[in-house]
Design an enzyme around this catalytic site. Structure first.
Site, PDB file in Angstrom:
ATOM      1  N   HIS A 264       0.877  -1.196   0.000  1.00  0.00           N
ATOM      2  CA  HIS A 264       0.000   0.000   0.000  1.00  0.00           C
ATOM      3  C   HIS A 264       0.907   1.237   0.000  1.00  0.00           C
ATOM      4  O   HIS A 264       1.754   1.375  -0.875  1.00  0.00           O
ATOM      5  CB  HIS A 264      -0.928  -0.115   1.220  1.00  0.00           C
ATOM      6  CG  HIS A 264      -2.074   0.831   1.267  1.00  0.00           C
ATOM      7  ND1 HIS A 264      -2.540   1.522   0.178  1.00  0.00           N
ATOM      8  CD2 HIS A 264      -2.884   1.208   2.307  1.00  0.00           C
ATOM      9  CE1 HIS A 264      -3.564   2.279   0.539  1.00  0.00           C
ATOM     10  NE2 HIS A 264      -3.789   2.104   1.827  1.00  0.00           N
ATOM     11  N   HIS A 310      -2.361  -2.434  -9.702  1.00  0.00           N
ATOM     12  CA  HIS A 310      -3.370  -1.875  -8.798  1.00  0.00           C
ATOM     13  C   HIS A 310      -4.534  -2.849  -8.650  1.00  0.00           C
ATOM     14  O   HIS A 310      -4.843  -3.590  -9.579  1.00  0.00           O
ATOM     15  CB  HIS A 310      -3.894  -0.531  -9.309  1.00  0.00           C
ATOM     16  CG  HIS A 310      -4.504   0.288  -8.230  1.00  0.00           C
ATOM     17  ND1 HIS A 310      -5.838   0.190  -7.889  1.00  0.00           N
ATOM     18  CD2 HIS A 310      -3.962   1.189  -7.383  1.00  0.00           C
ATOM     19  CE1 HIS A 310      -6.072   1.008  -6.889  1.00  0.00           C
ATOM     20  NE2 HIS A 310      -4.966   1.636  -6.555  1.00  0.00           N
TER      21      HIS A 310
END
Ligand code: HAX
Length: 426
Positions: A264, A310
């Site tokens: 992240h 992603h």
């Protein structure tokens, strides 16, 4: 006189409540998603099971804040984006000025926070320092105090907003202080009475202004990282912790702990590290072939290429595009920026050939580090702290709205592997 944020929200919230009640009453049983075994095992990817109105991420378009594509917001101030996130409208000039004034009034960092930070090991990660500081500041929570006094559900959002103001008003000062303590940059610099949030952060970090360019870069950085709908690790964690009515200090600190993971927010430190490793290995800006070779070496050693891929996006992240455009305008001859730009032309090809990543394109973290490095922030372990300062705006806007709308405590149903095995046989 311009309305305060609290007054604006006070007018808006009854309508939002009615909207929500009508949805549940009229369509409570309507199905919006189905869950496959792969999704239950695979991080609930694509499962629609929560509501977030501050922003949406479209796979083919990227971040859209309250209906506005992020690329159209790059000239705005982060304070304006917070107002937009939480109310759905841009503030007027007077509303913005009033809000900035209110933030300044909440801006004092309690002295015990500096003591806590100074007591931490010299080798602590800056993210551990930031998360600890926000948690330690829980002592200031108005939400906790009002809850213990017995406030009604209808009132929850008011002290939640008060706590949000305290966090937003101090997080950049704390973050800048961490930078100066952790990297021995000299005494902590006090916040200014006049500068906006981003420019003040630059000043408190002690960065060279470079004719106002550093503040411009910071403004862009803080706008682009604010929010990315509700399901990402940091927002989702903050939401879950907040749903137990843990106050905003607990919830934001928890969300930031999630941001500190390399899949992240920490990807931004990893990313510049990867770019600098290629430069070190090849003695300067690497050629396209050298980048290709190094990308394969990384993949073959079982690692991910940070800054690429992603969970939701299937195109180049517009936030990467915005950073890239800024770099082309202000630092096109800088070798680190040139390497990032060259990596962008090679790595998607390599990832496509590799065939695993569903999205071979760069995300926000691929491009930001080169800009920070150019403007003097060379300690890339610190980069996720900058991300956190910005992301606090998104997490807190979501949190206040959830308290206003009485969103229930999060409690999805987990199932056992044996149950799954049984279920698929039926
Ligand atoms: N390099 C190598 N392999 C990658 C990859 C990358 N950049 N991106 C995805 N893959 C791999 C995955 O590891 C996965 O492999 P396994 O099947 O062996 O587990 C496979 O491709 C399928 O993954 P996916 O469905 O495309 O991606 P996920 O939704 O599972 O994960 C991630 C999304 C962002 C975590 C992933 O793309 C990744 O690890 N990227 C690198 C780290 C990164 O840049 N993180 C920041 C993301 C943006 C963000 O949140 N910023 O805060």
């Amino acid at each position: 006189m311009a309305k305060t944020l609290k007054e604006t929200l006070g007018e808006l919230i009854p309508k939002l409540r009615e909207e929500r009640v009508a949805l549940v009453k009229g369509y409570g049983d309507a199905k919006i998603s189905e869950v496959s075994v792969a999704q239950a095992i695979g991080g609930m990817r694509g499962v629609k099971g929560m509501v977030c109105d501050t922003s949406v991420v479209e796979p083919d378009k990227g971040l859209i804040i309250r209906g506005i594509p992020v690329m159209e917001l790059t000239e705005k101030l982060p304070e304006e984006i917070f107002w937009l996130l939480i109310t759905g409208e841009m503030p007027s000039a007077d509303e913005l000025a009033g809000f900035q004034k209110e933030l300044k009034a909440h801006g004092e960092v309690p002295a015990y926070i500096w003591k806590v930070l100074k007591a931490m090991p010299k080798t602590s990660h800056p993210m551990a320092m930031l998360d600890t500081a926000i948690l330690a500041m829980e002592n200031e929570s108005v939400f906790r105090k009002r809850y213990s006094e017995g406030m009604t559900k209808q009132e929850y959002w008011e002290p939640a907003l008060e706590d949000a103001m305290k966090i937003i008003a101090t997080i950049h000062t704390i973050a800048a202080g961490i930078y100066r303590l952790r990297y021995k940059k000299g005494p902590i610099i006090e916040p200014s009475k006049k500068l906006d949030w981003g420019a003040d952060y630059v000043k408190m970090l002690g960065l060279a202004p470079k004719k106002g360019e550093t503040a411009k870069m910071m403004q862009l950085y803080l706008v682009l990282h604010t929010d990315h709908e509700g399901g990402n690790v940091s927002a989702n964690t903050c939401h879950t912790v907040g749903s137990a009515l843990s106050d905003p200090f607990y919830a934001v600190s928890a969300g930031l702990n999630g941001l500190a993971g390399p899949l992240h927010g920490l990807a931004n430190q990893e990313c510049l590290g990867w770019v600098l490793q290629t430069m070190e290995k090849f003695n300067g800006a690497p050629t396209e072939q050298e980048i290709r070779d190094y990308a394969w070496e990384t993949l073959n050693s079982g690692k991910v290429i940070p800054g690429y891929g992603h969970a939701v996006l299937r195109v180049t992240d517009p936030r990467f595009a915005a950073f890239n455009a800024f770099g082309k305008k202000y630092m096109k001859n800088d070798p680190v920026f040139q390497t990032v730009d060259r990596v962008f032309t090679i790595v998607p090809e390599v990832l496509k050939e590799h065939g695993k990543a569903k999205n071979p394109w760069p995300n926000v973290d691929a491009g930001s580090g080169a800009l920070l490095y150019y403007y003097g922030l060379k300690e890339f372990e610190y980069y996720t702290v900058l991300f956190s300062v910005s992301r606090s705006l998104g997490m807190l806007s979501q949190l206040v709205l959830n308290r206003a709308l009485g969103t229930a405590i999060t409690r999805p149903k987990s199932v056992s592997t044996a149950w799954l095995q049984d279920q698929v046989k039926k």
